[in-house]
Write an enzyme that holds these catalytic residues in place. Structure first.
Site, short mmCIF file in Angstrom:
data_model
loop_
_atom_site.label_atom_id
_atom_site.label_comp_id
_atom_site.label_asym_id
_atom_site.label_seq_id
_atom_site.Cartn_x
_atom_site.Cartn_y
_atom_site.Cartn_z
N ARG A 194 -13.39 -8.48 -17.36
CA ARG A 194 -12.12 -7.78 -17.45
C ARG A 194 -12.45 -6.29 -17.60
O ARG A 194 -13.46 -5.93 -18.20
CB ARG A 194 -11.32 -8.26 -18.66
CG ARG A 194 -10.99 -9.75 -18.62
CD ARG A 194 -10.32 -10.18 -19.92
NE ARG A 194 -10.03 -11.61 -19.91
CZ ARG A 194 -10.87 -12.56 -20.34
NH1 ARG A 194 -12.05 -12.20 -20.83
NH2 ARG A 194 -10.53 -13.83 -20.31
N LYS B 217 -11.77 -11.94 -25.09
CA LYS B 217 -10.61 -12.26 -25.91
C LYS B 217 -11.05 -13.05 -27.14
O LYS B 217 -11.97 -13.85 -27.09
CB LYS B 217 -9.61 -13.08 -25.10
CG LYS B 217 -8.93 -12.29 -23.98
CD LYS B 217 -7.88 -13.14 -23.28
CE LYS B 217 -7.15 -12.34 -22.21
NZ LYS B 217 -6.12 -13.15 -21.52
N HIS C 48 -8.78 -6.11 -11.72
CA HIS C 48 -8.77 -7.54 -12.02
C HIS C 48 -9.01 -8.39 -10.78
O HIS C 48 -9.48 -9.53 -10.88
CB HIS C 48 -7.44 -7.93 -12.67
CG HIS C 48 -7.56 -9.12 -13.58
ND1 HIS C 48 -8.20 -9.07 -14.79
CD2 HIS C 48 -7.13 -10.40 -13.43
CE1 HIS C 48 -8.15 -10.26 -15.37
NE2 HIS C 48 -7.53 -11.08 -14.57
N ARG D 128 -12.52 -9.46 -10.46
CA ARG D 128 -12.78 -10.65 -11.27
C ARG D 128 -12.39 -11.92 -10.50
O ARG D 128 -13.13 -12.90 -10.48
CB ARG D 128 -11.99 -10.53 -12.57
CG ARG D 128 -12.07 -11.71 -13.52
CD ARG D 128 -11.34 -11.35 -14.80
NE ARG D 128 -11.11 -12.50 -15.66
CZ ARG D 128 -11.98 -12.98 -16.52
NH1 ARG D 128 -13.18 -12.43 -16.62
NH2 ARG D 128 -11.70 -14.01 -17.29
N HIS E 233 -13.79 -17.98 -19.85
CA HIS E 233 -12.68 -18.88 -20.17
C HIS E 233 -13.18 -19.98 -21.11
O HIS E 233 -14.30 -20.46 -20.98
CB HIS E 233 -12.13 -19.53 -18.90
CG HIS E 233 -11.44 -18.56 -17.99
ND1 HIS E 233 -10.40 -17.77 -18.41
CD2 HIS E 233 -11.66 -18.24 -16.67
CE1 HIS E 233 -9.99 -17.02 -17.40
NE2 HIS E 233 -10.74 -17.28 -16.34
N TYR F 218 -8.93 -21.13 -8.70
CA TYR F 218 -10.04 -20.87 -7.79
C TYR F 218 -10.37 -22.12 -6.97
O TYR F 218 -10.72 -22.03 -5.80
CB TYR F 218 -11.27 -20.42 -8.59
CG TYR F 218 -11.04 -19.17 -9.38
CD1 TYR F 218 -10.85 -17.95 -8.75
CD2 TYR F 218 -10.99 -19.20 -10.77
CE1 TYR F 218 -10.62 -16.79 -9.47
CE2 TYR F 218 -10.76 -18.05 -11.50
CZ TYR F 218 -10.58 -16.85 -10.85
OH TYR F 218 -10.34 -15.70 -11.57
#
Length: 313
Positions: free
Chosen positions: A165, A187, A258, A261, A284, A293
């Site tokens: 990110r 995150k 983004h 990414r 993730h 994806y």
């Protein structure tokens, strides 16, 4: 024996304690804390207009009125005024729901008000990676004559290599790059090792050797207004401007950071087909986030099959 009454806690005080809990106990990033603070400030203002200044005054009717107010809120757009996007409404209600759960846990509420918060359903959107030809054309067009060009090349190649990110890269310092491996903080303040290709590593090293400033930031800004600052860190807005400029110079469609990414995630899934590896590379926590994806690669395989069939194979 009668139960003790629910303590009366001012709403502003409860919000402050919640934000401190979010930062110190849940280890949320400063960006997340700031976002929750902004959303709850809107809720506080709504409650003040309704005369509800304490947590104990919150009830289902007030919360339903707030949800209706969010659903009816509009903002200016190029075609007039439009209602808030479902993602924006959802973000505001998630902040409120998390806050209400905190209040219930602290026993400032005598009922579970959070369960009555309905979140709008989001439309399913697939990732938007750069097409192979656009990606190749973009990388081939990168120059490295001046220091800003060296920075732009290093930033773009590192984004493509790591799938980070933009916020994760922009918070990096030069000391982070000097370590044996590059570690990204994502995150929830979770750390993960980054995948750095040799091409991206050479580009970053070339850019850093050309610098003679004292800023600790890995990626710096060259705007006149920020050059005198001790940190002089490149902002997310500046990174978006770089991507628009590079797209124009390469003759490809405009893109935002983004999408790089998304590009790496799609490339990994197409070449390796390992959803767990893709998820770990992108930071993730589960496999659900990489399902898009997989759908893209299935679609592209279908397009390849149709192309072969049309060619008589």
């Amino acid at each position: 024996m009668a139960e003790p009454p629910t303590p009366s806690v001012p709403l502003a005080e409860a919000v402050t304690e919640f934000l401190q809990w979010l930062e110190l106990d849940r280890h949320a990033s400063l960006t997340t804390v700031a976002a929750y603070s902004g959303e709850l400030s809107r809720f506080q203002a709504f409650c003040e207009r309704s005369g509800s200044l304490e947590v104990g005054a919150l009830d289902r009717d007030l919360l339903r009125a707030f949800q209706r107010a969010i659903a009816r809120t509009t903002r200016a757009s190029g075609t007039g005024r439009q209602r808030l996007a479902p993602a924006t409404r959802r973000r505001r209600l998630i902040a409120l729901r998390t806050f209400l759960r905190f209040c219930r846990r602290e026993e400032w509420l005598d009922q579970d008000l959070a369960s009555g918060i309905d979140l709008p359903r989001l439309p399913e959107r697939l990732p938007k990676p750069l097409e192979d030809t656009a990606r190749e054309r973009l990388v081939a067009s990168l120059t490295a004559s001046s220091l800003p060009e060296k920075r732009d090349r290093a930033l773009l190649l590192l984004l493509l290599s790591t799938g980070a990110r933009i916020s994760e890269l922009l918070r990096l310092d030069r000391t982070d790059w000097a370590r044996d491996r590059l570690v990204l903080r994502g995150k929830g303040d979770r750390e993960r090792p980054a995948l750095v290709t040799e091409r991206a590593r050479r580009a970053v090293n070339t850019y850093l050797r050309a610098r003679d400033d004292r800023s600790p930031a890995l990626f710096i800004s060259f705007q006149p207004a920020s050059r005198g600052r001790p940190d002089n860190r490149l902002t997310a807005q500046g990174a978006r401007h770089i991507c628009r400029q590079l797209a124009q110079e390469a003759g490809v469609a405009p893109f935002h950071p983004h999408q790089l990414r998304h590009t790496l995630g799609t490339l990994l899934q197409e070449r390796l087909g390992d959803a767990r590896l893709t998820a770990e590379t992108l930071g993730h926590t589960g496999l659900a986030s990489v399902s898009g994806y997989t759908k893209i690669t299935e679609r592209r395989r279908g397009e390849a099959r149709r192309a072969l069939e049309e060619g008589g194979l």
